[in-house]
Every structure is written in C-alpha cells, then in structure tokens.
Design a protein around this motif. Structure first.
Motif, PDB file in Angstrom:
ATOM      1  N   UNK A   1       0.863  -1.147   0.023  1.00  0.00           N
ATOM      2  CA  UNK A   1       0.132   0.056  -0.051  1.00  0.00           C
ATOM      3  C   UNK A   1       0.890   1.055  -0.041  1.00  0.00           C
ATOM      4  N   UNK A   2       0.566   2.148  -0.778  1.00  0.00           N
ATOM      5  CA  UNK A   2       1.071   3.374  -1.011  1.00  0.00           C
ATOM      6  C   UNK A   2      -0.194   4.625  -0.646  1.00  0.00           C
ATOM      7  N   UNK A   3       0.219   5.324   0.457  1.00  0.00           N
ATOM      8  CA  UNK A   3      -0.994   6.381   0.937  1.00  0.00           C
ATOM      9  C   UNK A   3      -0.382   7.788   0.645  1.00  0.00           C
ATOM     10  N   UNK A   4      -1.069   8.578  -0.194  1.00  0.00           N
ATOM     11  CA  UNK A   4      -0.488   9.804  -0.803  1.00  0.00           C
ATOM     12  C   UNK A   4      -1.377  10.744   0.354  1.00  0.00           C
ATOM     13  N   UNK A   5      -0.815  11.727   1.172  1.00  0.00           N
ATOM     14  CA  UNK A   5      -1.260  12.420   1.819  1.00  0.00           C
ATOM     15  C   UNK A   5      -0.950  13.944   1.672  1.00  0.00           C
ATOM     16  N   UNK A   6      -1.820  14.944   1.532  1.00  0.00           N
ATOM     17  CA  UNK A   6      -1.472  16.282   1.221  1.00  0.00           C
ATOM     18  C   UNK A   6      -0.816  17.154   2.322  1.00  0.00           C
ATOM     19  N   UNK A   7      -0.810  18.744   2.179  1.00  0.00           N
ATOM     20  CA  UNK A   7      -0.252  19.575   3.395  1.00  0.00           C
ATOM     21  C   UNK A   7      -1.557  20.226   3.834  1.00  0.00           C
ATOM     22  N   UNK A   8      -1.383  20.996   4.675  1.00  0.00           N
ATOM     23  CA  UNK A   8      -2.473  21.857   5.185  1.00  0.00           C
ATOM     24  C   UNK A   8      -2.878  22.482   4.135  1.00  0.00           C
ATOM     25  N   UNK A   9      -4.565  22.555   3.966  1.00  0.00           N
ATOM     26  CA  UNK A   9      -5.044  23.183   2.671  1.00  0.00           C
ATOM     27  C   UNK A   9      -5.424  21.945   1.522  1.00  0.00           C
TER      28      UNK A   9
END
Length: 257
Positions: A199-207
């Motif tokens: 599994x690869x989980x991509x998570x963004x920044x604030x906003x």
C-alpha cells in the motif's frame, strides 16, 4: 529484571563470528556508556537485516566499547502488507512526529514531498540534512518499539517528480495506491477491500492538494479515499490510516464485506 537496551548498528552483524569481539560504532557506544554497562552486561543489537542479536560487553573505555555476539534471533515484527506513506511535509517540525509514530506503527517507508501549497520547502544540502535527521528519528523509534528493520526515509522530492518516478519504475499492478481526499472519495473501509498487495498512501499538506495535483495522482493509479466527516490535520491523516491498517482494519473490512 530490566530489559536489555536495543541498539541499531550500521555494520552487518552476520559477518562476525560468535566468539569475535568488535568495537561498536560511536552512536551505539555512547548509548552503552550512558547506561554505564560493565563487562558482561547485555545489549540487543540489530542491523536492519531483520534479525536481532544478544551481545555482551567485553570492554568499556572512554573512546571505545567492545562487544561479542552471543545469540542470533530471527524475529518478524513488520507490518503486513507493507505500507509507504508519501507525505507532503507539514511545517513546524511536525514531520519528526510523523516519522516517529509511523515507525512505531510499522510503516515500511516515508516519502517526504513538496506540493503547490507546501509551507516547508527543502532543497540541496538542507534537504539532505533533514533526511538524515528523520532517518535518525526512525532508528531511535525502532530501538524503542522492537522493530528490527527501521523505517526508511527517502530523499525529499516534489510531488510531480515523485509521481513521474513511479511511472518510470513500473510498479507492480498489485500495489494499492490510496489518495487521502475529502473530494469524490470512497470510505477507506470500502476501498481497502480491493487487492492484497503493498500500500502507498499519499497525503497532502495543510489546505490539501490542488485539484490539478489530485488529478495527476489519479492518472498514476491513486484511488481517492476519505477518513470520515471530519477534516484531519496534515500530520494526523496519514497516521490515522496507518494505525487503522496496523490494528487490523483491512481484515475487519474484508470480513464485513
């Protein structure tokens, strides 16, 4: 009875004979000196290979600590399936906490990223120093939590460069790619029923990621998932997913389907 200290060493321990004593590298030696262990005192050593060794101190000096290996232990405390967190770096040193907790929860690796809305931007020597610092945080966490393979921190990249690299490497079709997004996303428990690979989980920044960035991720095989009705902070969301996986969320979702 207190537990023996666990120490990471970068040298391959399997190369040493059972009765051969050798000097610990400076970092591990300092730990032993701080603990004031005397000859005969025991420590647990691991080198990232997946095994762990009981070792005994043979000599303690101001500049050198020597040990001998006593027993090799084959131990598997890794998370299955393997999970990589691709995290757009949050500001204010919160990346330290992500690395530490991700290692404790069993993540195989972390890919630090920069995106359009990134507050923290790192390049050149500064990026390399941060990577080395975070790898040290991961090693310390592995020593504490019992892992024999410290989480691996990859070099800092832009999101676009990382996505392009995924295509160039030709990742396995079995790999599951999840994009954390509150927009047009299925609940994690639903999406997790698909496939059985890493599994690869991509998570963004604030906003969050921009609409263009989310679309680029989808073109590279990422499927949007959401974690519920609340918006989680940039340093909370990836750890929430990892904790859910580590505590058996995938198995529970499969059973419920």
């Amino acid at each position: 009875m207190s537990l023996a200290a666990r120490l990471f060493v970068e040298q391959p321990l399997a190369a040493f004979a059972p009765d051969e004593d050798f000097a610990l590298p400076p970092g591990a030696a300092r730990h032993v000196q701080v603990l004031r262990l005397q000859p005969g005192g025991e420590v647990l050593l691991f080198d990232g290979s997946g095994d762990e060794w009981t070792a005994a101190v043979t000599a303690m000096g101001r500049s050198e600590v020597r040990v001998v290996l006593r027993q090799r232990h084959s131990i598997d405390r890794e998370l299955h399936p393997s999970v990589t967190l691709a995290v757009v770096m949050p500001a204010n040193d919160r990346m330290d906490g992500i690395v530490e907790k991700a290692c404790e929860l069993g993540a195989w690796g972390i890919q630090p990223l920069m995106s359009e809305r990134s507050v923290l931007r790192l390049t050149g020597e500064r990026a390399q120093k941060k990577q080395a610092h975070w790898q040290g945080v991961a090693i310390a966490a592995a020593e504490q939590c019992g892992r024999t393979r410290p989480l691996q921190v990859a070099p800092v990249l832009t999101l676009s460069a990382w996505l392009a690299g995924l295509s160039a490497r030709g990742e396995s079709a079995l790999e599951r790619r999840w994009l954390l997004s509150p927009v047009a996303a299925e609940p994690l428990r639903v999406r997790s029923r698909d496939g059985q690979g890493p599994i690869v989980v991509l998570s963004g920044p604030e906003g969050g990621l921009s609409a263009e960035e989310e679309e680029a991720a989808r073109r590279h095989g990422f499927q949007a998932v959401q974690l519920g009705p609340r918006i989680l902070r940039a340093d909370t969301a990836p750890l929430a997913v990892l904790g859910w996986i580590a505590l058996g969320g995938i198995e529970a979702a499969a059973t419920a389907s």
